[in-house]
Design an enzyme around this catalytic site. Sequence first.
Site, mmCIF file in Angstrom:
data_model
loop_
_atom_site.group_PDB
_atom_site.id
_atom_site.type_symbol
_atom_site.label_atom_id
_atom_site.label_comp_id
_atom_site.label_asym_id
_atom_site.label_seq_id
_atom_site.Cartn_x
_atom_site.Cartn_y
_atom_site.Cartn_z
ATOM 1 N N GLU A 66 5.036 46.952 -43.360
ATOM 2 C CA GLU A 66 6.221 46.352 -43.968
ATOM 3 C C GLU A 66 7.501 46.893 -43.329
ATOM 4 O O GLU A 66 8.435 46.130 -43.024
ATOM 5 C CB GLU A 66 6.208 46.617 -45.473
ATOM 6 C CG GLU A 66 5.084 45.886 -46.197
ATOM 7 C CD GLU A 66 4.843 46.409 -47.602
ATOM 8 O OE1 GLU A 66 5.624 47.277 -48.067
ATOM 9 O OE2 GLU A 66 3.873 45.956 -48.238
ATOM 10 N N HIS A 116 -5.806 29.679 -36.560
ATOM 11 C CA HIS A 116 -5.267 28.870 -37.661
ATOM 12 C C HIS A 116 -5.537 29.533 -39.015
ATOM 13 O O HIS A 116 -5.656 28.846 -40.032
ATOM 14 C CB HIS A 116 -5.857 27.457 -37.653
ATOM 15 C CG HIS A 116 -5.585 26.687 -36.412
ATOM 16 N ND1 HIS A 116 -4.483 25.860 -36.251
ATOM 17 C CD2 HIS A 116 -6.272 26.626 -35.241
ATOM 18 C CE1 HIS A 116 -4.513 25.315 -35.046
ATOM 19 N NE2 HIS A 116 -5.583 25.768 -34.410
ATOM 20 N N SER A 166 2.387 51.434 -56.228
ATOM 21 C CA SER A 166 2.916 50.708 -57.371
ATOM 22 C C SER A 166 3.320 51.674 -58.470
ATOM 23 O O SER A 166 2.678 52.712 -58.676
ATOM 24 C CB SER A 166 1.866 49.725 -57.918
ATOM 25 O OG SER A 166 2.303 49.131 -59.125
ATOM 26 N N LYS A 191 -3.081 51.670 -56.626
ATOM 27 C CA LYS A 191 -2.733 50.657 -55.635
ATOM 28 C C LYS A 191 -2.097 51.319 -54.412
ATOM 29 O O LYS A 191 -1.245 52.191 -54.532
ATOM 30 C CB LYS A 191 -1.758 49.639 -56.220
ATOM 31 C CG LYS A 191 -1.587 48.384 -55.391
ATOM 32 C CD LYS A 191 -0.743 47.352 -56.157
ATOM 33 C CE LYS A 191 -0.761 46.000 -55.480
ATOM 34 N NZ LYS A 191 -0.104 46.019 -54.175
#
Length: 464
Positions: free
Chosen positions: A329, A186, A316, A322
């Site tokens: 993805e 969960h 980025s 970053k």
Amino acid sequence: MSRTETDSIGPIDVPEDAYWGAQTQRSRVNFAIGEERMPIAVVHALALIKKAAARINDRIGDLPPDIARLIEQAADEVIAGQHDEQFPLVVWQTGSGTQSNMNVNEVIAGRANELAGNPRGGKSPVHPNDHVNRAQSSNDCFPTAMHIAAVGAVKRDLLPAIGELCEALADQAARHNRLVKTGRTHMMDATPITFGQELSAFVAQLELAEQAINATLPAVCELAQGGTAVGTGLNSPPGFGEAIAAELAALSGLPLKSAPNKFAALAGHEPLAALSGALKTLAIALMKIANDLRLLGSGPRGGFAEVRLPANEPGSSIMPGKVNPTQCEALSMLACQVMGNDVTIGFAASQGHLQLNVYKPVIIHNVLQSIRLLADGCRNFREHCIVGMQPDEQRMAEHLERGLMLVTALNPHIGYDKAAEIAKKAYQEGTTLREAALALGHLSAEQFDAWVRPETMLEAGQHD
């Protein structure tokens, strides 16, 4: 520069350097829709059918040997990819694939005529219909090519890629089989698990998807060839379906055989729909794997940060330093595409009307795209993510030490209610379970240390 070719509609100008004839040219004019070309794997499979048919027709005396040899030679060149630019037709054409079948017939005839010493194109000495398409119809050639292309792509590209990804994940699972960390259900902390056990689930999911794909292949290996126009086999000699299936199996190395019911093979596409469903199952597993690793790698300071994914490129254009989980993805995006393809295939396969399904090009376009995306995705994900992935053992230990669900180990000793009271107190006061347990007086320090040991909570029956 152009030349004039003819068909039953009449004359039409064709580019002088094209091997194709009138019907291909008409399709170029009449179906200028989109940019999705007919998959070249289907074209090559059609050429293989033409080669096999020429051999059989020669063998039974229905085709002059010299014509058969010319067809075979031209077909071999097409199969080898020497004339890929001669197949310009798009997916969005007649639903039987007739134009692409004729594109192959015309190119093989045009090249065969050139090999015979004549100008490219034309119908002499090799005719695209009478010779190249002899004992065949687009209605059985195209679905046969669909099946050959799909089975070939699965066996040549997809199954090896799944196996390689499974092996890489299994290696990581074995390497970290005793690295204890917090489990989560969960999206909340749960009882301990090892990183190896977590990764072993991914391997099992992929193996299940692989089994599902393999289970669909026997039906896809059944070929419509020999059914000709409506499944009766009109204009083909007796036993042609079985003979050409055997020839195609020998030429391709695939376990191909003649479909027992040609009417179903022309009018329905349940085998490819089933294959697509299995491809969707693989996409579902890959989506789960990508999302889990994306979560476990989140951070590096504000998230779980339990897994260090390879830093393949800057993440980025504005935030220096970053790094993003780009492989996860990409894999999850292609999984979405495969799931969408399965919806299209399901709709298209349901549209068989009477003796023919006329959604064939879109079915095979989507099936082959799904296979290609999944194969490329598995290989890319293995190479650029899984192989270089590393657990952050310190971060895992920190989460494990502060995990409240270790209290589950106390259930057999002090009961669920007292254990829940300990967990609640530790959470509300920001203390450890040990501190809360001792403050409540439910057990001694020695008992807590003996009973709450994460390394003993990894298998059934593991409590003192």
